[in-house]
Design a protein around this motif. Structure first.
Motif, PDB file in Angstrom:
ATOM      1  N   PRO A 248      11.022  -8.723  30.873  1.00 49.39           N
ATOM      2  CA  PRO A 248      11.458  -9.910  31.620  1.00 49.39           C
ATOM      3  C   PRO A 248      10.302 -10.830  32.010  1.00 49.39           C
ATOM      4  CG  PRO A 248      12.536  -7.935  32.456  1.00 49.39           C
ATOM      5  CD  PRO A 248      11.454  -7.472  31.537  1.00 49.39           C
ATOM      6  N   VAL A 249       9.087 -10.316  32.009  1.00 51.61           N
ATOM      7  CA  VAL A 249       7.918 -11.118  32.382  1.00 51.61           C
ATOM      8  C   VAL A 249       7.324 -11.822  31.174  1.00 51.61           C
ATOM      9  CG1 VAL A 249       5.612 -11.060  33.425  1.00 51.61           C
ATOM     10  CG2 VAL A 249       7.417  -9.550  34.291  1.00 51.61           C
ATOM     11  N   TYR A 250       7.113 -11.082  30.096  1.00 50.21           N
ATOM     12  CA  TYR A 250       6.439 -11.630  28.926  1.00 50.21           C
ATOM     13  C   TYR A 250       7.402 -12.081  27.832  1.00 50.21           C
ATOM     14  CZ  TYR A 250       2.699  -8.914  31.112  1.00 50.21           C
ATOM     15  OH  TYR A 250       1.813  -8.377  32.007  1.00 50.21           O
ATOM     16  N   GLY A 251       8.619 -11.585  27.860  1.00 50.96           N
ATOM     17  CA  GLY A 251       9.559 -11.860  26.798  1.00 50.96           C
ATOM     18  C   GLY A 251       9.482 -10.800  25.723  1.00 50.96           C
ATOM     19  N   PRO A 252      10.483 -10.716  24.854  1.00 50.62           N
ATOM     20  CA  PRO A 252      10.478  -9.720  23.782  1.00 50.62           C
ATOM     21  C   PRO A 252       9.443 -10.062  22.721  1.00 50.62           C
ATOM     22  CG  PRO A 252      12.313 -11.206  23.497  1.00 50.62           C
ATOM     23  CD  PRO A 252      11.684 -11.571  24.815  1.00 50.62           C
ATOM     24  N   HIS A 253       9.001  -9.038  21.985  1.00 53.83           N
ATOM     25  CA  HIS A 253       8.085  -9.287  20.869  1.00 53.83           C
ATOM     26  C   HIS A 253       8.785 -10.143  19.825  1.00 53.83           C
ATOM     27  CE1 HIS A 253       5.158  -6.725  22.567  1.00 53.83           C
ATOM     28  NE2 HIS A 253       5.770  -5.585  22.317  1.00 53.83           N
ATOM     29  N   ILE A 254       8.063 -11.112  19.303  1.00 53.14           N
ATOM     30  CA  ILE A 254       8.599 -12.030  18.305  1.00 53.14           C
ATOM     31  C   ILE A 254       8.007 -11.691  16.941  1.00 53.14           C
ATOM     32  CG2 ILE A 254       8.766 -14.446  17.611  1.00 53.14           C
ATOM     33  CD1 ILE A 254       8.504 -15.179  20.568  1.00 53.14           C
ATOM     34  N   ASP A 255       8.875 -11.550  15.940  1.00 54.63           N
ATOM     35  CA  ASP A 255       8.426 -11.282  14.571  1.00 54.63           C
ATOM     36  C   ASP A 255       7.468 -10.100  14.519  1.00 54.63           C
ATOM     37  OD1 ASP A 255       8.274 -14.826  13.961  1.00 54.63           O
ATOM     38  OD2 ASP A 255       9.914 -13.423  13.585  1.00 54.63           O
ATOM     39  N   GLU A 256       7.780  -9.075  15.279  1.00 54.67           N
ATOM     40  CA  GLU A 256       6.874  -7.942  15.293  1.00 54.67           C
ATOM     41  C   GLU A 256       6.961  -7.173  13.971  1.00 54.67           C
ATOM     42  OE1 GLU A 256       7.834  -5.311  18.434  1.00 54.67           O
ATOM     43  OE2 GLU A 256       9.899  -5.047  17.858  1.00 54.67           O
ATOM     44  N   PRO A 257       5.889  -6.504  13.569  1.00 61.99           N
ATOM     45  CA  PRO A 257       5.957  -5.682  12.367  1.00 61.99           C
ATOM     46  C   PRO A 257       6.858  -4.475  12.610  1.00 61.99           C
ATOM     47  CG  PRO A 257       3.866  -5.362  13.494  1.00 61.99           C
ATOM     48  CD  PRO A 257       4.562  -6.497  14.177  1.00 61.99           C
ATOM     49  N   PRO A 258       7.219  -3.745  11.563  1.00 66.10           N
ATOM     50  CA  PRO A 258       8.094  -2.582  11.736  1.00 66.10           C
ATOM     51  C   PRO A 258       7.404  -1.498  12.548  1.00 66.10           C
ATOM     52  CG  PRO A 258       7.173  -2.641   9.521  1.00 66.10           C
ATOM     53  CD  PRO A 258       6.840  -3.951  10.162  1.00 66.10           C
ATOM     54  N   GLN A 259       8.214  -0.596  13.072  1.00 68.35           N
ATOM     55  CA  GLN A 259       7.700   0.559  13.805  1.00 68.35           C
ATOM     56  C   GLN A 259       7.686   1.772  12.885  1.00 68.35           C
ATOM     57  OE1 GLN A 259       9.782   1.180  17.509  1.00 68.35           O
ATOM     58  NE2 GLN A 259       9.616  -0.962  18.134  1.00 68.35           N
ATOM     59  N   SER A 260       6.635   2.567  13.014  1.00 70.45           N
ATOM     60  CA  SER A 260       6.501   3.752  12.171  1.00 70.45           C
ATOM     61  C   SER A 260       5.496   4.699  12.796  1.00 70.45           C
ATOM     62  CB  SER A 260       6.026   3.367  10.760  1.00 70.45           C
ATOM     63  OG  SER A 260       5.681   4.517  10.006  1.00 70.45           O
ATOM     64  N   GLU A 261       5.721   6.013  12.594  1.00 69.71           N
ATOM     65  CA  GLU A 261       4.706   6.970  13.030  1.00 69.71           C
ATOM     66  C   GLU A 261       3.407   6.776  12.260  1.00 69.71           C
ATOM     67  OE1 GLU A 261       5.597  11.100  14.216  1.00 69.71           O
ATOM     68  OE2 GLU A 261       7.600  10.718  13.378  1.00 69.71           O
ATOM     69  N   ASP A 262       3.494   6.258  11.069  1.00 73.37           N
ATOM     70  CA  ASP A 262       2.311   5.968  10.262  1.00 73.37           C
ATOM     71  C   ASP A 262       1.777   4.611  10.696  1.00 73.37           C
ATOM     72  OD1 ASP A 262       0.338   5.920   8.342  1.00 73.37           O
ATOM     73  OD2 ASP A 262       1.688   5.380   6.689  1.00 73.37           O
ATOM     74  N   CYS A 263       1.084   4.583  11.835  1.00 77.65           N
ATOM     75  CA  CYS A 263       0.782   3.313  12.494  1.00 77.65           C
ATOM     76  C   CYS A 263      -0.708   3.079  12.724  1.00 77.65           C
ATOM     77  CB  CYS A 263       1.512   3.237  13.831  1.00 77.65           C
ATOM     78  SG  CYS A 263       0.994   4.505  15.020  1.00 77.65           S
ATOM     79  N   LEU A 264      -1.565   3.895  12.157  1.00 81.14           N
ATOM     80  CA  LEU A 264      -2.990   3.755  12.455  1.00 81.14           C
ATOM     81  C   LEU A 264      -3.608   2.645  11.600  1.00 81.14           C
ATOM     82  CD1 LEU A 264      -4.074   7.439  13.052  1.00 81.14           C
ATOM     83  CD2 LEU A 264      -3.027   5.770  14.605  1.00 81.14           C
ATOM     84  N   TYR A 265      -3.294   1.425  12.014  1.00 84.86           N
ATOM     85  CA  TYR A 265      -3.757   0.214  11.350  1.00 84.86           C
ATOM     86  C   TYR A 265      -4.477  -0.670  12.366  1.00 84.86           C
ATOM     87  CZ  TYR A 265      -0.788   1.175   7.276  1.00 84.86           C
ATOM     88  OH  TYR A 265      -0.216   1.728   6.151  1.00 84.86           O
TER      89      TYR A 265
END
Length: 441
Positions: free
Chosen positions: A73-90
């Protein structure tokens, strides 16, 4: 460097293997999807395998699986965020060029160790890289239970910290191929990211990789759970999960995480039901060792600070109005006093500390100068912050006007060890309120 004028592609040759990025209209080179590591569930990360063929790094790497932020509610939702995955070490990397030896600024995102991601568009480093002539690296790390569960026989805990250390080691080994100086790394972060930065300073493996630190709104390290508290939370999580934690679908992990958080909120005195965050255990040492490591030479240069109304972000949407004096007290005890204490430790060790208070607030709308309000001034794009409630009705030109000065100040610190701009530097903090730098008021 080779450039394809049709696709604006750029090829860099780090030690880990060639990667393809893009040259933007702003002439900056972006590599938003560089893999720095891999990890099995609840295991320590390992470096990504070296490769000889070019790897496409033009698309943002996935972020760790997560539930919606409580501060949405403060910052707003993420816009055009990349997909979510456990393989996330980027990590996402932005640089003005592939040659030279520029300072490197490594961003550790906030989000209470539960949400966020370095590859989100809100953390794009383009404006900072352009205004400061620096290389900006934004890091993904594992969050919530996937990053910070401590449970006997399953997870040793603090895995998200190990991820951050591995990312810093990737920077050391590879950043020269992107025009960065591996001997001049400034670690900066906000909220959980700022606490992470301070924690990493006391871990010898990480300490030697960092020259300077900027800690924006860092909660007190003393609020982190002990080893016993962290491991006591494991059985609650396992019971809520109701299955094999190593094979449970990701949604089951998130659901169990949410239940554990509810138990913690409902019964703050229940032993061990702590939120998923770093604990005072390996690789994070005890207080005596932390102090000894922190005081070891060379003492890091430090910028540390807070916003004028930190606590206001945490009462938005409260079922009943929260008195302003309560907000003020929470802001002081959770953010202001810890910042002064850390700065005092740097002074006592013979180092240079600079303390600031960020006081800008929108003329209309918004919630005042609350927790995290300075992030749009440093990172992200017009599109990624469009409609963010924290900015109220402020137009982007106003954000840019204030943000350029802030970005130049942070970059000047990365270059020279003192914040400010070439024309107007900051006085060092002397332990008194009068030497706190007021920004944006």
């Amino acid at each position: 460097m080779t450039t394809d004028t049709r696709s604006r592609s750029v090829l860099a040759h780090p030690e880990s293997g060639p990667v393809t990025g893009l040259r933007g209209r702003d002439r900056l080179l972006r590599f938003p999807g560089i893999r720095y590591g891999t990890a099995e569930r609840f295991a320590r990360p390992v470096s990504a395998a070296r490769h000889t063929e070019p790897v496409d790094a033009t698309r943002p790497g996935p972020v760790c699986p997560q539930l919606p932020s409580r501060l949405e509610p403060v910052y707003g939702p993420h816009i055009d965020e990349p997909p979510q995955s456990e393989d996330c070490l980027y990590l996402a990397l932005t640089t003005p060029g592939l040659t030279g030896r520029r300072p490197v600024m490594v961003w550790v995102h906030g989000g209470g160790y539960l949400t966020g991601g370095g590859t989100l568009p809100q953390h794009d480093g383009g404006r900072l890289a352009a205004d400061g002539d620096v290389v900006v690296v934004s890091v993904n790390y594992r969050l919530g239970a996937l990053g910070f569960l401590a449970h006997e026989g399953i997870s040793e805990g603090n895995l998200g910290l190990y991820d951050q250390i591995l990312a810093l080691e990737w920077v050391r080994d590879n950043i020269a191929a992107f025009g960065g100086d591996p001997a001049n790394v400034t670690l900066f972060g906000q909220s959980a990211g700022a606490t992470s930065a301070l924690a990493l300073l006391s871990i010898p493996r990480a300490r030697r990789l960092v020259r300077r630190v900027i800690a924006q709104s860092a909660p007190a390290l003393s609020r982190l759970p002990t080893r016993d508290e962290a491991f006591a939370a494991g059985p609650y999580f396992a019971e809520a999960a109701g299955g094999d934690l190593l094979t449970l679908p990701v949604q089951g992990i998130l659901d169990a995480q949410a239940l554990t958080e509810q138990w913690n909120t409902a019964s703050p005195s229940r032993p061990g039901t702590v939120s998923f965050r770093p604990a005072l255990m390996d690789p994070f040492p005890d207080a005596e060792t932390r102090e000894r490591t922190f005081r070891s030479a060379p003492v890091p240069d430090l910028v540390i600070g807070y916003t004028s109304r930190e606590g206001g972000a945490f009462v938005v949407g409260a079922p009943t109005p929260v008195p302003e004096e309560t907000v003020t007290a929470m802001s002081r005890t959770t953010f202001v006093e810890p910042a002064h204490e850390i700065a005092r430790q740097v002074l006592d060790a013979g180092g240079a500390a600079f303390v600031y208070e960020f006081g800008w607030a929108p003329a209309e709308g918004g919630f005042g100068a609350v927790h995290g309000i300075e992030v749009p001034f440093l990172l992200g794009t017009r599109e990624s912050w469009a409609g963010s409630p924290v900015l109220g009705t402020t137009d982007w030109a106003t954000v840019e006007a204030h943000g350029r000065t802030l970005r130049q100040s942070w970059a000047h610190f990365a270059w020279h060890g003192s914040p400010g701009t070439p024309e107007l530097g900051w006085a060092r903090w002397d332990g008194e309120e009068g030497s706190v730098r007021r920004i944006g008021e």
